[in-house]
Scaffold this motif. Structure first.
Motif, PDB file in Angstrom:
ATOM      1  N   ASN A 189      30.111  34.999  37.958  1.00  0.00           N
ATOM      2  CA  ASN A 189      30.714  35.140  39.259  1.00  0.00           C
ATOM      3  C   ASN A 189      31.711  34.286  39.677  1.00  0.00           C
ATOM      4  OD1 ASN A 189      28.660  36.945  40.314  1.00  0.00           O
ATOM      5  ND2 ASN A 189      26.923  35.426  39.874  1.00  0.00           N
ATOM      6  N   SER A 190      32.550  34.438  40.575  1.00  0.00           N
ATOM      7  CA  SER A 190      33.860  33.774  40.763  1.00  0.00           C
ATOM      8  C   SER A 190      33.656  33.245  42.393  1.00  0.00           C
ATOM      9  CB  SER A 190      35.029  34.520  40.663  1.00  0.00           C
ATOM     10  OG  SER A 190      35.273  35.513  41.755  1.00  0.00           O
ATOM     11  N   GLU A 191      34.563  32.599  42.819  1.00  0.00           N
ATOM     12  CA  GLU A 191      34.722  32.291  44.244  1.00  0.00           C
ATOM     13  C   GLU A 191      34.807  33.126  45.044  1.00  0.00           C
ATOM     14  OE1 GLU A 191      38.110  29.688  45.354  1.00  0.00           O
ATOM     15  OE2 GLU A 191      38.465  29.676  43.186  1.00  0.00           O
ATOM     16  N   PHE A 192      35.538  34.712  44.423  1.00  0.00           N
ATOM     17  CA  PHE A 192      35.950  35.548  45.274  1.00  0.00           C
ATOM     18  C   PHE A 192      34.513  36.720  45.368  1.00  0.00           C
ATOM     19  CE2 PHE A 192      39.358  33.574  43.472  1.00  0.00           C
ATOM     20  CZ  PHE A 192      40.108  33.205  44.622  1.00  0.00           C
ATOM     21  N   ASP A 193      34.749  37.797  45.905  1.00  0.00           N
ATOM     22  CA  ASP A 193      33.655  38.871  45.899  1.00  0.00           C
ATOM     23  C   ASP A 193      33.857  39.590  44.442  1.00  0.00           C
ATOM     24  OD1 ASP A 193      33.046  38.669  48.346  1.00  0.00           O
ATOM     25  OD2 ASP A 193      34.540  39.988  48.928  1.00  0.00           O
TER      26      ASP A 193
END
Lengths: 692, 350
Positions: A189-193
């Motif tokens: 998971n990233s800080e984006f969707d």
């Protein structure tokens, strides 16, 4: 120049994301609202932050998280600015840290009840997302009431749906399902969707879509101010997933793409391409370990409308897909097609109104083994945004009504792209939850069975007896048993000369320790006696008879191993005849003196009694010594000692005419003066009967 | 001067002459018995002073003189029990009973030895014989009560402990055991009263504090229970069971942080105590530390491979970790070990 109309898979979802279906007000923060008159220090930098934040806020939802960073910095200068608090609250609503929104929106509202026309709506959204359904409903109603009759037409009727969602939410939260939902972690998971997880049939590869920026040069799309979609792939390593890589070039276009599903053997891959017809489904085949360039899926399912997700039955003879093509009940709907007798896909058929709703349905997924269809919907009894539903086909081919998978799988945010594995124990999906990494994240769901009781072990030692020392309680101290330990002394008393028995002879047994007579006896006519004495010990025995000299002896019974209850002791007495003598063994004097010791009393009394009981007899008391010292000195000492005895007798009332005394020095020894024992015997007092 | 003779008869043993008449033999036997009794009494006097070695010698001598004398066998058996020479003690007491089956205390001693050997049923029979033959000391009832308790007959044990108390009103241990009988019969308030009595007469009975605590749990008095467990631990800082129970009280109060502290302490105090690890494990489950829980439950099972409840719990932790086949294996093992409720858990495994 061709102009592509770019669409994004998540856009449909995002547009459907009801958080901001009604655009929030973009309040402009004025200097006068923000500046604290008496606090010049820090204002300049804070105001720069405000301006930067305003720019990002105005740019759109995609940069709300970035705007939030500047707003929070500015908030350190002035945390009492109502407009700033409102904007921070709104920005938080667009992040996975939506639980902070309530605090800021409440603060803004308390500062200024009219801070924004939609403040009640924003508050309601914040409460709704945080499962505070009562306050959410109250604020939704307050929002409705803020419209006058004249401008009621501006009221967004979707708010009515939100209220329903809150009511469904209350029911669902009150009966949670037993699952564990784990974030797939920062590697995935990233800080984006990050969304749309697809597991390879062999379970060791995870495909997913992310809207992170792959390159620094990447630009945000105008449509939602976010980066474009890319497909990533990660390999499983034990319990974890490896760092994902972007999918190989042939599958990566310059446009948006998302991996939708794989065929059951993994030889075909189905992709969403945002360039084709406003969003179409593409397929690529695996040839010699390499994916061929994707092509539009053949058949009747593709239209000029949007087709987003697709899924196939385990035998790949049936399919569901999502489209807004002709026949939709409302928004995106689920359509069905199957392979006919000629081996061709039938005309797509809209699933009935029991499944499709006026709201969007999305993300269809057919269970790999059984006839179960998972999908997300904003309709039915969703508690907010997209909720995951499941329906099952019975043996007659009839699909059941969709069933909400329940809380906590579903939340008031978007919960979508749910993929259950073959075992029905694990699933993957995307959701917006507390403590995520930013935007949508991928989660693994562990489906737990029925509630199980943990077994606590308390431990008591019920009985105390284990703590009793072994001899404390069981042991009873024994008692002595009664044993008759008395000793019978029997015997005969006879005349020493004639041997005739002497009747009525008195025998006294004396306890030498106590100086007490403990037993007495008399001889019978045959001269026999029997005396019961208490036990084995040394006793003094005194035998007295009329016309006889008394006899005294010690019976050393304690030194005998007496195991019998009877001993025989015979006595021979000397008659009182002229010339008879007797040694007085128990008369003791002080050394070299004629002073009689106290312990001689008994013997002296015995002699006195003899004289008293035989009033006619006359005695000579004689003293004797050993041969130590001169004759003269011994003669004097022996005579003095004889005289002391005579004096004692006189003091007891015996006439002095009846007594004579003499000292014989060492002239009449009775034992050998060469031994100590002999000398002891020679030191003595005797008497001799002079007349009767 | 004439000498007077003093003669003492020498010992005539009963077995040394064929020429003695029957009366004479009878008298000799009487003499031997008397002397054996005297030796026995000497032994008793030593025993009263706690000089068991000397006492034992005297009993030996007594039996040397008269080998059919039951009492020295009995007293020698008692000394052997104290010395923990149980086999020899059992031989002696059996001989005592063989020689005199009316000797109630001999049955009592044999029963006590059977009790030590956990032969509860036969011990119960012998204690009953002891009482029937007149050995009606408070301890006879007390020990019979213990046997009834161990055999699960709590109504009878309650009566026996009451009889023991009736004969000895300050018999603190009997109060504790009666309390436990009441507890088993569900009379928790009555049990609390008796534990209190036990402690009033002997405040060193640590288990009474602990047991009272557990009864208070049953009456919902968790605070009172924690107080009692704490007292038990203060009185005996090595009494880890009290800490285990206090941890359990905290657990039942959902105070998992304090429960964790206590169970951790238990495992530090006794590294071989499997339930301590089990409880630590389930507390970690409540705190969502499933990996930690799994480790602790591994340890509990390592210490006691037949600990069924630990398998149930480890299955629970594994389920939360998504290790379903392993969870199912644990539940199946729990079933094998007699935990029936795990039957319904494995339906999910199929």
């Amino acid at each position: 120049m061709r102009i592509f109309k770019i669409t994004i898979l998540s856009l449909f979802i995002l547009c459907a994301n009801s958080l901001f279906s009604k655009a929030q007000e973009n309040l402009k923060i004025k200097k006068s609202d923000f500046k604290i008159e008496i606090k010049e220090v820090g204002f300049k930098d804070a105001w720069k932050d405000i301006k930067e934040g305003e720019k990002l806020f105005t740019a759109g939802l995609g940069t709300f998280p970035n705007a939030l960073v500047y707003y929070l910095k500015a908030n350190k200068y002035n945390s009492e600015c109502a407009k700033l608090s409102y904007k921070i609250g709104v920005c938080y609503l667009a992040t996975d840290k939506f639980y902070y929104a309530t605090e800021y929106l409440e603060k803004a509202y308390l500062k200024d009840n009219n801070i924004a026309d939609d403040v009640h709506l924003m508050l309601a959204r914040a409460y709704h997302l945080n499962l505070d359904f009562d306050n959410a409903i109250e604020n939704y109603n307050a929002y409705y009431n803020s419209f006058s009759v004249k401008n009621l037409e501006k009221y967004d009727i979707s708010v009515d749906k939100y209220i329903k969602e809150c009511k469904y939410g209350q029911e669902l939260v009150n009966s949670p399902v037993r699952v564990i939902i784990n974030n797939l972690g920062e590697r995935i998971n990233s800080e984006f969707d990050d969304y749309n997880p697809v597991l390879h049939p062999n379970q060791n590869l995870l495909y997913f879509t992310s809207r992170c920026n792959v390159d620094k040069k990447d630009k945000r799309l105008k449509v939602d101010n976010k980066y474009k979609e890319n497909i990533f792939i990660s390999e499983q390593a034990g319990e974890l997933w490896r760092k994902p890589k972007i999918i190989e070039n042939k599958l990566d276009s310059k446009s948006n793409e998302s991996l939708l599903t794989l065929s059951s053997d993994g030889s075909k891959i189905f992709l969403y391409n945002g360039e084709e017809n406003g969003g179409d489904i593409m397929v690529s085949e695996l040839k010699k370990d390499s994916w061929k360039s994707p092509k539009r899926i053949s058949g009747r399912i593709l239209s000029k409308s949007k087709e987003t997700t697709i899924t196939f039955s385990p035998d790949e003879s049936e399919m569901f897909f999502v489209s807004n093509q002709y026949g939709t009940i409302g928004g995106m709907d689920i359509f069905y097609s199957k392979i006919d007798a000629k081996g061709k896909w039938t005309e797509p058929m809209n699933m009935n109104a029991a499944i499709n709703t006026p709201y969007d349905e999305e993300a269809v997924y057919w269970h790999p083994k059984v006839d179960k269809l998972y999908f997300s919907s904003q309709g039915h009894n969703s508690m907010g945004g997209f909720d995951v539903f499941v329906m099952e086909r019975d043996i007659n081919g009839v699909w059941s009504s969709p069933e909400n998978l329940g809380y906590p799988i579903n939340t008031p945010s978007d919960d979508i792209f749910f993929k259950m594995d073959e075992t029905n124990k694990h699933a993957y999906y995307s959701s917006v939850r507390d403590n995520g990494y930013g935007g949508k994240d991928l989660y693994k769901v562990i489906i737990l069975g029925e509630e199980k009781m943990l077994k606590l072990k308390t431990d008591d030692i019920y009985l105390a007896w284990n703590h009793i020392p072994i001899d404390d309680l069981f042991y009873h101290v024994p008692s002595e048993i009664k044993v008759d330990t008395a000793l019978f002394m029997v015997g005969m008393v006879t005349d020493s000369k004639s041997g005739e028995s002497i009747k009525l002879t008195k025998i006294e047994v004396i306890d030498l320790e106590l100086s007490q007579v403990v037993a007495t006896g008399l001889t019978d006519t045959a001269g026999m006696y029997q005396i019961k004495i208490p036990k084995n010990k040394d006793y003094g025995v005194e035998v007295t008879a009329k016309d006889y000299l008394f006899f005294v002896e010690i019976a050393y019974l304690s030194q005998k191993q007496v195991v019998k209850s009877k001993i025989t002791v015979n006595f021979q007495l000397d008659k009182i005849d002229v010339g008879a003598t007797m040694v007085l063994n128990n008369i003791f004097f002080e050394t070299n003196k004629a002073t009689i010791k106290v312990e001689s009393t008994t013997e002296l009394e015995r002699l006195a009694n003899l004289l008293i009981e035989n009033p006619t007899i006359r005695l000579e008391i004689s003293g004797h010594t050993d041969n130590v010292g001169s004759f003269r000195a011994n003669q004097k000492l022996s005579e003095s000692r004889a005289k002391s005895v005579v004096d004692y007798m006189v003091s007891k009332g015996v006439g002095s005419s009846r007594l004579e005394y003499k000292g014989y020095s060492f002239n009449q020894p009775i034992a050998d003066n060469n031994t100590a024992e002999g000398r002891g015997k020679n030191r003595r007092v005797e008497f001799k009967v002079l007349s009767k | 001067m004439k000498q007077i003779l003093l003669s003492i008869l020498t010992i005539l043993l009963a077995f040394n002459s064929f020429s003695q008449n029957p009366n004479s033999i009878e008298n000799e036997i009487k003499e031997i018995r008397k002397n054996a009794s005297l030796k026995y009494n000497e032994g008793v006097r030593f025993a009263k002073e706690g000089k068991y070695t000397e006492a034992h010698k005297k009993f030996d001598q007594s039996l040397f003189l008269y080998s059919d004398f039951a009492l020295p066998y009995l007293e020698r058996a008692k000394i052997k029990i104290i010395r923990q020479e149980f086999d020899l003690a059992m031989n002696d007491v059996a001989k005592a009973i063989e020689l005199n089956d009316g000797l109630g205390e001999a049955f009592y001693i044999r029963a006590y030895m059977k009790l030590l050997m956990n032969d509860h049923q036969n011990a119960l029979t012998d204690f009953t014989h002891a009482i029937q033959k007149g050995f009606t000391e408070s301890e006879s009832y007390y020990y019979r009560g213990l046997m009834n308790f161990e055999l699960g007959d709590y109504n009878s044990s309650l009566i026996d402990f009451t009889l023991a108390i009736d004969k000895n009103y300050d018999f603190a241990y009997a109060y504790n055991e009666r309390a436990s009988s009441k507890r088993m019969l569900g009379d928790f308030h009555g049990a609390i009263h008796d534990y209190k009595q036990a402690l009033a007469y002997d405040s060193t009975i640590i288990v009474a504090y602990d047991n009272r605590g557990s009864c208070k749990i049953k009456t919902g008095d968790f605070e009172g229970a924690i107080e009692d467990y704490t007292k038990a631990f203060q009185k005996d800082p090595e009494y880890y069971l009290a800490i285990n129970n206090r941890g359990s009280a905290y657990y039942q109060m959902s105070n998992y942080e304090l429960a964790l502290k206590d169970f951790t302490k238990v495992t530090e105090m006794n590294k071989e105590y499997a339930p301590g690890y089990n409880n630590l494990g389930i507390t970690k489950i409540q705190l969502a530390n499933y990996l930690g829980a799994e480790k602790d439950l591994d340890k509990a099972i390592e210490l006691d491979p037949e600990y069924g409840a630990a398998y149930v719990n480890r299955g629970y932790a594994k389920e939360f970790l998504g290790k379903f086949p392993a969870a199912c294996a644990d539940w199946k093992m729990a079933i094998e070990l007699g935990i029936e409720e795990a039957e319904k858990y494995i339906t999910e495994c199929e």
